[in-house]
Design an enzyme around this catalytic site. Structure first.
Site, short mmCIF file in Angstrom:
data_model
loop_
_atom_site.label_atom_id
_atom_site.label_comp_id
_atom_site.label_asym_id
_atom_site.label_seq_id
_atom_site.Cartn_x
_atom_site.Cartn_y
_atom_site.Cartn_z
N GLU A 240 0.81 -1.23 0.00
CA GLU A 240 0.00 0.00 0.00
C GLU A 240 0.84 1.28 0.00
OE1 GLU A 240 -3.70 0.04 2.29
OE2 GLU A 240 -3.23 -2.00 2.91
N HIS A 256 8.13 -26.14 5.63
CA HIS A 256 7.44 -27.35 5.22
C HIS A 256 6.79 -27.19 3.85
CE1 HIS A 256 8.19 -29.04 9.20
NE2 HIS A 256 8.08 -27.79 9.59
N LYS A 350 -13.47 -0.42 -4.62
CA LYS A 350 -14.66 -0.17 -3.77
C LYS A 350 -15.73 0.58 -4.57
CE LYS A 350 -12.50 -0.32 0.79
NZ LYS A 350 -12.13 0.37 2.02
O1 PA5 Z 1 -5.50 0.09 4.00
C1 PA5 Z 1 -6.62 0.25 3.50
O2 PA5 Z 1 -7.01 1.33 3.05
C2 PA5 Z 1 -7.56 -0.91 3.44
O3 PA5 Z 1 -6.91 -2.10 3.81
C3 PA5 Z 1 -8.78 -0.66 4.34
O4 PA5 Z 1 -8.40 -0.66 5.69
C4 PA5 Z 1 -9.84 -1.71 4.05
O5 PA5 Z 1 -10.27 -1.59 2.72
C5 PA5 Z 1 -11.04 -1.59 4.96
O6 PA5 Z 1 -11.51 -0.29 5.01
P1 PA5 Z 1 -11.85 0.33 6.44
O7 PA5 Z 1 -10.57 0.27 7.21
O8 PA5 Z 1 -12.31 1.71 6.17
O9 PA5 Z 1 -12.91 -0.55 7.02
#
Ligand code: PA5
Length: 356
Positions: A240, A256, A350
């Site tokens: 990310e 393993h 999303k």
């Molecule tokens: O890092 C991110 O943006 C995602 O992994 C979000 O955390 C994930 O999509 C879930 O969204 P939220 O944290 O708003 O529930």
């Protein structure tokens, strides 16, 4: 493009317009604020009749559950589980304390899991910065851990984990959690001096690791359960923040199966830069296992680094490893000329799901 100099703070700021590096460096302060948020929560559920503790969430909102699970599972006599998806197990009902965690409050899988938890009669504590989950909590009178808004979920890890530990402590299920966090913060502050932007590359492990990873695929192996959670977080932060594919696994399990992928050196294996995370306190048997595994993997991988993580207890070691990984991932983004903050693929996915 000229390579970014990680010791030039002006260049770091220019490459990071939304300030992810500052967010990451703010972990020690966020830990203390997170404790306060947990202490301030009103209307705690009763612990009477609770036989299991669970977390529902996705991505950056789920890993806080993993953190608490590994830190508390050996001191709480109840099972602690983390659920990522649209539902929770049917066996969860009135005997289950469920922390429903969504930073935005709008994640469809988490909201669906919360609906299931409501139907099944779980005791629910919500954690969110707003959105539908916060509204549901307010409308239904559920305790709501209010997380400060305006961040990326992954930059709110302490807010999305530590208040729940404080809640368990206040419910009498855990002892000494807050004071352990406060001691860990002292250590994290020192690590910020060592690994933060003002510390030069020559003596800064986080910057050195980022340099090693340029042009490579990070593969992170955690030895033992706590550092396996850290390995997973490193992987997600490379995805990310640095916007690179990255992979992780855990020892001893990888010995393993995954180790066989390194049996022959090839163009593929040379792309992999492997990092082992090992506790300084690890058993001699596990340390030996890591040494042998690193030797075997090192014959095929592009490079191998074994990082020994110190600390007085699992909480200190885990947060130290998380802090280091977060910093490495942001430095790597900056070295690659990538803005660490936006996660366009997640947002696009999303949006398309919402339209579907
Ligand atoms: O890092 C991110 O943006 C995602 O992994 C979000 O955390 C994930 O999509 C879930 O969204 P939220 O944290 O708003 O529930």
């Amino acid at each position: 493009m000229a390579e970014v100099n990680l010791d030039d703070v002006a260049q770091l700021a220019a490459g990071d317009p939304s300030g992810m590096l500052g967010e990451v460096e703010g972990l020690p302060a966020q830990c203390l604020e997170a404790l306060e948020i947990g202490r301030g929560l009103q209307d705690l559920p009763s612990s009477a009749g609770i036989r299991r503790v669970a977390f529902a969430g996705m991505g950056g909102s789920a890993i806080g559950g993993d953190v608490l699970r590994v830190l508390l599972q050996d001191e709480v006599s109840l099972p602690i589980t983390v659920h990522r998806g649209y539902s929770i197990p049917l066996s969860m009902g009135r005997d289950t304390l469920l922390f429903a965690v969504s930073y935005s409050g709008n994640t469809e899988e988490t909201l669906s899991a919360v609906e299931a938890a409501m139907r099944q009669g779980c005791a629910i504590v919500a954690a969110s910065s707003g959105g539908t989950l916060s509204r549901w909590a307010e409308d239904s009178g559920l305790p709501l851990i209010r997380v400060p808004a305006g961040k990326q979920p992954r930059a709110a890890l302490a807010y999305l984990s530590l208040p729940m530990g404080v809640v368990l402590e206040r419910m009498g299920m855990v002892e000494g959690f807050s004071s352990r966090v406060e001691r860990a913060v002292e250590k994290l502050r020192k690590k910020k001096e060592e690994w933060g932007r003002l510390s030069p590359t020559q003596s800064n492990l986080a910057k050195q690791m980022a340099h090693r990873l340029v042009g490579k695929i990070p593969v992170i192996y955690g030895a033992g359960e706590a550092l396996s959670v850290a390995a997973y977080r490193w992987k997600c932060q490379f995805n990310e923040n640095s916007k690179v594919p990255a992979f992780c696994h855990a020892l001893p399990e990888m010995d393993h199966n995954e180790i066989v992928g390194f049996q022959e050196r090839s163009d593929l294996t040379r792309l992999l830069e492997v990092v082992f995370l090992v506790s300084e306190d690890e058993t001699p048997r596990m340390r030996r296992r890591v040494e042998i595994t690193a030797e075997i993997v090192g014959e095929a991988a592009g490079g191998v680094t074994v990082l020994h993580v110190g600390g007085a207890n699992d909480l200190e070691r885990l947060f130290t490893a998380l802090f280091l990984g977060d910093l490495v991932s942001v430095y790597l983004a900056l070295l690659r000329g990538i803005d660490p903050t936006p996660v366009e693929s997640i947002a696009a996915l999303k949006k398309r799901m919402a339209e579907a």
